[in-house]
Design a protein around this motif. Structure first.
Motif, PDB file in Angstrom:
ATOM      1  N   GLU A 140     -89.905  22.496  73.136  1.00  0.00           N
ATOM      2  CA  GLU A 140     -90.907  22.911  72.383  1.00  0.00           C
ATOM      3  C   GLU A 140     -90.561  24.498  71.874  1.00  0.00           C
ATOM      4  O   GLU A 140     -90.835  24.723  70.710  1.00  0.00           O
ATOM      5  N   VAL A 141     -89.883  25.347  72.356  1.00  0.00           N
ATOM      6  CA  VAL A 141     -89.320  26.423  72.061  1.00  0.00           C
ATOM      7  C   VAL A 141     -88.445  26.329  70.867  1.00  0.00           C
ATOM      8  O   VAL A 141     -88.516  26.925  69.692  1.00  0.00           O
ATOM      9  N   PRO A 142     -87.390  25.381  70.914  1.00  0.00           N
ATOM     10  CA  PRO A 142     -86.492  25.292  69.927  1.00  0.00           C
ATOM     11  C   PRO A 142     -87.210  24.717  68.556  1.00  0.00           C
ATOM     12  O   PRO A 142     -86.868  25.001  67.260  1.00  0.00           O
ATOM     13  N   GLY A 144     -90.330  24.886  67.871  1.00  0.00           N
ATOM     14  CA  GLY A 144     -91.463  25.900  67.403  1.00  0.00           C
ATOM     15  C   GLY A 144     -90.741  27.048  66.801  1.00  0.00           C
ATOM     16  O   GLY A 144     -91.507  27.950  66.078  1.00  0.00           O
ATOM     17  N   LEU A 145     -89.282  27.349  66.963  1.00  0.00           N
ATOM     18  CA  LEU A 145     -88.840  28.403  66.596  1.00  0.00           C
ATOM     19  C   LEU A 145     -88.908  28.659  65.243  1.00  0.00           C
ATOM     20  O   LEU A 145     -89.078  30.045  64.667  1.00  0.00           O
ATOM     21  N   PRO A 146     -88.554  27.831  63.936  1.00  0.00           N
ATOM     22  CA  PRO A 146     -88.545  28.096  62.637  1.00  0.00           C
ATOM     23  C   PRO A 146     -90.119  28.840  62.239  1.00  0.00           C
ATOM     24  O   PRO A 146     -90.057  29.820  61.547  1.00  0.00           O
ATOM     25  N   LEU A 147     -91.372  28.403  62.907  1.00  0.00           N
ATOM     26  CA  LEU A 147     -92.402  29.005  62.590  1.00  0.00           C
ATOM     27  C   LEU A 147     -92.437  30.227  63.018  1.00  0.00           C
ATOM     28  O   LEU A 147     -93.394  31.019  62.564  1.00  0.00           O
ATOM     29  N   LEU A 148     -92.329  30.338  64.203  1.00  0.00           N
ATOM     30  CA  LEU A 148     -92.189  31.797  64.921  1.00  0.00           C
ATOM     31  C   LEU A 148     -91.448  32.654  64.198  1.00  0.00           C
ATOM     32  O   LEU A 148     -91.821  33.931  64.020  1.00  0.00           O
ATOM     33  N   ILE A 149     -90.184  32.321  63.677  1.00  0.00           N
ATOM     34  CA  ILE A 149     -89.430  33.138  62.849  1.00  0.00           C
ATOM     35  C   ILE A 149     -90.129  33.603  61.572  1.00  0.00           C
ATOM     36  O   ILE A 149     -89.946  34.629  61.203  1.00  0.00           O
ATOM     37  N   GLY A 150     -90.846  32.538  60.977  1.00  0.00           N
ATOM     38  CA  GLY A 150     -91.754  32.990  59.840  1.00  0.00           C
ATOM     39  C   GLY A 150     -92.575  33.742  60.136  1.00  0.00           C
ATOM     40  O   GLY A 150     -92.784  34.663  59.271  1.00  0.00           O
ATOM     41  N   GLY A 151     -93.301  33.883  61.342  1.00  0.00           N
ATOM     42  CA  GLY A 151     -94.209  34.888  61.555  1.00  0.00           C
ATOM     43  C   GLY A 151     -93.576  36.305  61.860  1.00  0.00           C
ATOM     44  O   GLY A 151     -93.985  37.335  61.216  1.00  0.00           O
ATOM     45  N   LEU A 152     -92.542  36.297  62.449  1.00  0.00           N
ATOM     46  CA  LEU A 152     -91.788  37.432  62.443  1.00  0.00           C
ATOM     47  C   LEU A 152     -91.313  38.046  61.088  1.00  0.00           C
ATOM     48  O   LEU A 152     -91.232  39.279  60.918  1.00  0.00           O
ATOM     49  N   ARG A 153     -90.898  37.092  60.314  1.00  0.00           N
ATOM     50  CA  ARG A 153     -90.326  37.643  59.086  1.00  0.00           C
ATOM     51  C   ARG A 153     -91.604  38.175  58.164  1.00  0.00           C
ATOM     52  O   ARG A 153     -91.349  39.308  57.555  1.00  0.00           O
ATOM     53  N   ALA A 215     -82.526  28.008  62.494  1.00  0.00           N
ATOM     54  CA  ALA A 215     -83.147  27.797  63.531  1.00  0.00           C
ATOM     55  C   ALA A 215     -83.499  26.384  63.837  1.00  0.00           C
ATOM     56  O   ALA A 215     -83.990  26.034  64.877  1.00  0.00           O
ATOM     57  N   ARG A 216     -83.697  25.682  62.717  1.00  0.00           N
ATOM     58  CA  ARG A 216     -83.919  24.211  62.857  1.00  0.00           C
ATOM     59  C   ARG A 216     -83.201  23.454  63.836  1.00  0.00           C
ATOM     60  O   ARG A 216     -81.849  23.378  63.398  1.00  0.00           O
ATOM     61  N   PRO A 217     -83.372  22.846  64.900  1.00  0.00           N
ATOM     62  CA  PRO A 217     -82.726  22.283  65.728  1.00  0.00           C
ATOM     63  C   PRO A 217     -81.874  20.914  65.212  1.00  0.00           C
ATOM     64  O   PRO A 217     -82.497  20.261  64.114  1.00  0.00           O
ATOM     65  N   ALA A 218     -80.738  20.651  65.559  1.00  0.00           N
ATOM     66  CA  ALA A 218     -80.000  19.501  64.717  1.00  0.00           C
ATOM     67  C   ALA A 218     -80.598  18.273  65.132  1.00  0.00           C
ATOM     68  O   ALA A 218     -80.473  17.572  64.285  1.00  0.00           O
ATOM     69  N   GLY A 219     -81.337  17.981  66.250  1.00  0.00           N
ATOM     70  CA  GLY A 219     -81.980  16.969  66.557  1.00  0.00           C
ATOM     71  C   GLY A 219     -83.430  16.784  65.669  1.00  0.00           C
ATOM     72  O   GLY A 219     -84.314  15.761  66.097  1.00  0.00           O
ATOM     73  N   GLY A 220     -83.732  17.883  65.337  1.00  0.00           N
ATOM     74  CA  GLY A 220     -85.211  18.008  64.743  1.00  0.00           C
ATOM     75  C   GLY A 220     -85.447  17.435  63.415  1.00  0.00           C
ATOM     76  O   GLY A 220     -84.546  17.589  62.600  1.00  0.00           O
ATOM     77  N   ASN A 227     -96.542  15.011  59.171  1.00  0.00           N
ATOM     78  CA  ASN A 227     -95.800  16.235  58.903  1.00  0.00           C
ATOM     79  C   ASN A 227     -95.320  17.121  60.048  1.00  0.00           C
ATOM     80  O   ASN A 227     -95.503  18.358  59.814  1.00  0.00           O
ATOM     81  N   ARG A 228     -95.328  16.530  61.011  1.00  0.00           N
ATOM     82  CA  ARG A 228     -94.855  17.398  62.143  1.00  0.00           C
ATOM     83  C   ARG A 228     -93.529  17.219  62.604  1.00  0.00           C
ATOM     84  O   ARG A 228     -92.881  16.344  62.389  1.00  0.00           O
ATOM     85  N   PRO A 229     -93.025  18.296  63.287  1.00  0.00           N
ATOM     86  CA  PRO A 229     -91.529  18.009  63.707  1.00  0.00           C
ATOM     87  C   PRO A 229     -91.284  17.042  64.759  1.00  0.00           C
ATOM     88  O   PRO A 229     -92.237  17.102  65.656  1.00  0.00           O
ATOM     89  N   SER A 230     -90.499  16.224  64.854  1.00  0.00           N
ATOM     90  CA  SER A 230     -90.006  15.536  65.921  1.00  0.00           C
ATOM     91  C   SER A 230     -88.780  15.774  66.609  1.00  0.00           C
ATOM     92  O   SER A 230     -87.742  16.304  65.636  1.00  0.00           O
ATOM     93  N   PHE A 231     -88.326  15.351  67.766  1.00  0.00           N
ATOM     94  CA  PHE A 231     -87.161  15.648  68.328  1.00  0.00           C
ATOM     95  C   PHE A 231     -86.415  14.479  68.926  1.00  0.00           C
ATOM     96  O   PHE A 231     -86.996  13.671  69.563  1.00  0.00           O
ATOM     97  N   HIS A 232     -85.150  14.031  68.428  1.00  0.00           N
ATOM     98  CA  HIS A 232     -84.724  12.755  69.149  1.00  0.00           C
ATOM     99  C   HIS A 232     -83.761  13.319  70.242  1.00  0.00           C
ATOM    100  O   HIS A 232     -82.566  13.997  69.979  1.00  0.00           O
TER     101      HIS A 232
END
Length: 238
Positions: A140-142, A144-153, A215-220, A227-232
């Motif tokens: 979840e943290v990896p 969700g990180l791009p949107l979190l960084i967007g908020g921080l930005r 920040a986008r995970p390699a497996g994301g 239109n949601r991120p998924s993770f393999h």
């Protein structure tokens, strides 16, 4: 000499390195207020946002609170807190005001990042034996990180601009040069200080943009249906 040329001459003048308010010191103070306020807001908002994103509880309250805080005028909030805490605590009052202004975008970025994750992804992680903490930190943290960084930005740029108002309560920063220039009718100084603020904002935005991209995970990937991120996830055993 036009105003823009005069402003650039003001910035590059050797006099900006000396005196009671040298430009490097003003930049350092400005960035310090921005960093401290953003960090304090993040310490509070990120865990709260993650909790809301995981459980869904309190989302309506968080959205309402965020909207109410965003409607507050920055200058009015600073003056109100200075009056409440007294002039002797003007630094604390200004920091509290900046933290209040920074809180909603970080909170929104934190819970939106978790809400955007396809639930099938977390269910799959649990199905292969991950504990709740492993799902949180490894999935979840990896994701969700791009949107979190967007908020921080977003919030860092907002606070960076708002910190100029700290000069009205004698806290220095680049706002001091702007305020002094207005009082002295030195429009080259006003524009010069504003240009420095703009350059700082562009530099900070570029850093966060790069961080958000990496920040986008390699497996994301993005789930085409939602239109949601998924993770393999691949087991260590292959």
């Amino acid at each position: 000499m036009n105003v823009m040329t005069a402003a650039l001459a003001w910035i590059l003048s050797p006099d900006r390195l000396t005196g009671t308010h040298p430009l490097p010191e003003s930049i350092a103070v400005h960035l310090a207020y921005t960093a401290i306020a953003t960090l304090l807001a993040a310490i509070i908002a990120i865990p709260a946002g993650w909790a809301i994103g995981r459980t869904g509880r309190g989302r309506e309250l968080a959205v309402g609170l965020a909207g109410a805080v965003r409607a507050l005028p920055s200058f009015g909030l600073i003056l109100l807190l200075v009056l409440l805490l007294s002039v002797l605590h003007s630094q604390a009052a200004a920091l509290i005001a900046f933290v209040i202004l920074a809180f909603p975008p970080i909170l929104a970025g934190a819970y939106a990042g978790f809400e955007a994750i396809d639930r099938c992804t977390t269910d799959a992680a649990r199905a292969i034996g991950m504990s709740g903490l492993q799902v949180l930190w490894r999935v979840e943290v990896p994701l969700g990180l791009p949107l979190l960084i967007g908020g921080l930005r977003s919030v860092t740029l907002q606070v960076l601009a708002s910190v100029t108002l700290a000069a009205y309560v004698n806290l220095g920063g680049l706002g001091y040069d702007i305020l002094q220039g207005i009082q002295l009718h030195r429009f080259d100084q006003v524009l010069g200080a504003a240009i420095v603020v703009a350059v700082l904002a562009l530099a900070v935005d570029a850093i966060f943009a790069l961080s958000q991209r990496t920040a986008r995970p390699a497996g994301g990937t993005v789930n085409p249906g939602t239109n949601r991120p998924s993770f393999h996830y691949t087991d260590d055993k292959g």
